[in-house]
Design an enzyme around this catalytic site. Structure first.
Site, PDB file in Angstrom:
ATOM      1  N   ASP A   2       9.240 -52.650   9.772  1.00 49.91           N
ATOM      2  CA  ASP A   2      10.535 -52.746   9.095  1.00 49.91           C
ATOM      3  C   ASP A   2      11.622 -52.017   9.864  1.00 49.91           C
ATOM      4  O   ASP A   2      12.798 -52.350   9.766  1.00 49.91           O
ATOM      5  CB  ASP A   2      10.432 -52.211   7.668  1.00 49.91           C
ATOM      6  CG  ASP A   2       9.635 -53.183   6.813  1.00 49.91           C
ATOM      7  OD1 ASP A   2       8.394 -53.164   6.907  1.00 49.91           O
ATOM      8  OD2 ASP A   2      10.258 -53.999   6.110  1.00 49.91           O
ATOM      9  N   LYS A  27       5.204 -51.293   5.778  1.00 52.46           N
ATOM     10  CA  LYS A  27       4.689 -51.250   4.407  1.00 52.46           C
ATOM     11  C   LYS A  27       3.757 -50.068   4.175  1.00 52.46           C
ATOM     12  O   LYS A  27       2.913 -49.757   5.023  1.00 52.46           O
ATOM     13  CB  LYS A  27       3.946 -52.563   4.142  1.00 52.46           C
ATOM     14  CG  LYS A  27       3.274 -52.691   2.790  1.00 52.46           C
ATOM     15  CD  LYS A  27       4.249 -52.597   1.644  1.00 52.46           C
ATOM     16  CE  LYS A  27       5.384 -53.566   1.792  1.00 52.46           C
ATOM     17  NZ  LYS A  27       6.554 -53.223   0.940  1.00 52.46           N
TER      18      LYS A  27
END
Lengths: 322, 322
Positions: B222, B233
């Protein structure tokens, strides 16, 4: 506040259905060993020490009904392969029946094992709590509380004892997929005991430990091999690896009956595989119920006979000579 | 077979609602940037690259409706703080609007970013697959597939590419609590691609790796900091620690737009906390959505500009000079 998952009344074993907790408190009345075996297999009662106690009562029910104790023992042992307390309780009942012979003796034995479990829990919990320092934040996995032992609890017993002595600030509770024993059972027990806690996804434990938010990890055990390797709920091993990496203690709390001197190491412990549907309704899944943590990652094992530390093979020979 | 989670038609962005997958295929028609922002916040569309593409279309919608692009950008950036692709897409749209000025240019830019994402995915997937050997069993976490990028996929793209070249035997899919993106989305994508896979509880990955059942771990990202630390995550970090302990490669697959040279290291990456109710309906919970994996645990980062390896600060300065 101690939850009592097993009660014997009117020639029946009452089993608190842990699958329905914390939403509903329903009891299953077992009149036969076969009914108790169903409760163990389907996890209405779970936790290695508690299924040992339940198996002892099941043997007593078999005796009361005049059933074959050899066949009953075989049935019970087949319900769940990993926890060794079950086999241990069955063997004690079979040995007692062989030596005594008067009907009713197995019910007394079961009640005695049940009392012993509570006493063992309280002793090992006090020994474990002695390792805590004021303000400690602990992390636990699955449920090793009163529900899992039918006594004071093992890993949760250590936490309760530390809390009572003012040595515990907070508990992080792994939710424990797939059956959520942490989110459903441990959170419920800690709530009843008034201990501050937060539930986290199992996968969040790593970053909590990395951030310095965890001072100690405490878990129970389903079987401890002769060399100190520990089988426990799936997800225990990663916690031990993370604890070692971040140099925080990783403790196991378990009664001596969890130790199996006949199993040389973790590689020899049978790991139960459960229904893949517990993990995924959407696709094919693989669902091992336990994993093995090598002894080298275990800081200490709290038992009612004392605190075991490396070298574990010697320590185990001392308390459980097999 | 590539899933297409975003489609622009008739002056609206159609968003495939990933919360309903794999059970139902429903589309949300967004006529405004505010509606797209809702889809991102509520995770109807998720995955760092896909929310970047969605944000670019949202900026185009704002332009078409004559809305203030500064305010729209602020709204979009506030939806999810960790993924950097979102901010990157908003900035590119704002810069294009400032320099061009003719209405409609932002829709062209969004379509171009969308195409670029697919091309980047295919390039980095081929680079990643080149590291595989015949018979490899890989493990992945969350969903870094076509649904997460609106292209070919990053981590899942590497797996697809390896599969197409006959270099992949099986994929272990972490279910990825609390929102089950692995069990719901990755399993669905792999099924469509015909790639053999099994879903496991996140906590089971450790024992799979310890048993030697995993040859490579591949995940998306991310945000990647200037020093190579990777936010992804929650649950990614424990996999990296386990991979290192058992000496198997831990790969990150991500487009250059995921790299944020302005963030010096993982400690500076904001970690989104989501609704505790996602984790536990029964008690108080703590629900961080991401964790940070230190660069030292990352074997390689696959990008469309090449494979990055340690020392990451230099490699990153080369491809994303910030």
């Amino acid at each position: 506040v101690t939850a009592r998952p097993l009660r014997f009344e009117d020639e029946a074993l009452l089993v608190l259905d842990q699958r329905a907790l914390p939403g509903r408190e329903t009891w299953i009345r077992c009149h036969s060993a076969a009914e108790v075996a169903d409760c163990i297999r389907e996890m209405a009662v779970r936790g290695a020490p508690a299924i040992g106690v339940a198996a002892a009562y099941a043997m007593a029910l078999a005796e009361l009904r005049g059933e074959d104790l050899e066949r009953t023992g075989t049935l019970l042992r087949a319900t769940r392969p990993t926890a060794v307390n079950l086999a241990w309780a069955v063997e004690r009942a079979q040995a007692a029946a062989a030596s005594a012979g008067d009907t009713g003796s197995l019910l007394e034995l079961a009640r005695e094992l049940h009392r012993e479990q509570d006493e063992a829990d309280r002793r090992l919990s006090a020994l474990g709590a002695a390792r805590f320092k004021a303000g400690d934040r602990a992390l636990t996995h699955c449920n090793a509380g009163a529900l899992a032992t039918a006594g004071y609890g093992t890993a949760c017993g250590v936490l309760r004892s530390a809390w009572e002595q003012g040595l515990l600030a907070q508990v992080w509770v792994d939710e424990t997929r797939p059956l959520l024993q942490g989110a459903r059972l441990t959170a419920w027990e800690l709530e009843r005991a008034g201990i501050p806690h937060r539930v986290v996804a199992d996968s969040a434990a790593g970053s909590l430990i990395a951030r310095g938010a965890v001072d100690r990890v405490v878990v129970g055990a389903d079987r401890i091999a002769a060399n100190g390797d520990v089988a426990n709920k799936i997800g225990t091993y990663p916690l031990a690896v993370l604890a070692a990496r971040h140099e925080i203690p990783f403790y196991v709390a378990a009664p001596i009956s969890t130790i199996d001197p006949a199993t040389p190491d973790g590689g020899s412990i049978p790991i139960e595989e459960r229904d893949p549907a517990e993990v995924s309704e959407h696709g094919r899944a693989f669902n091992p119920a336990f994993d093995v943590t090598p002894a080298e990652l275990v800081t200490a094992i709290f038992t009612e006979a004392g605190v075991l530390e490396a070298p574990y093979d010697e320590a185990i020979r001392r308390v459980a000579p097999g």
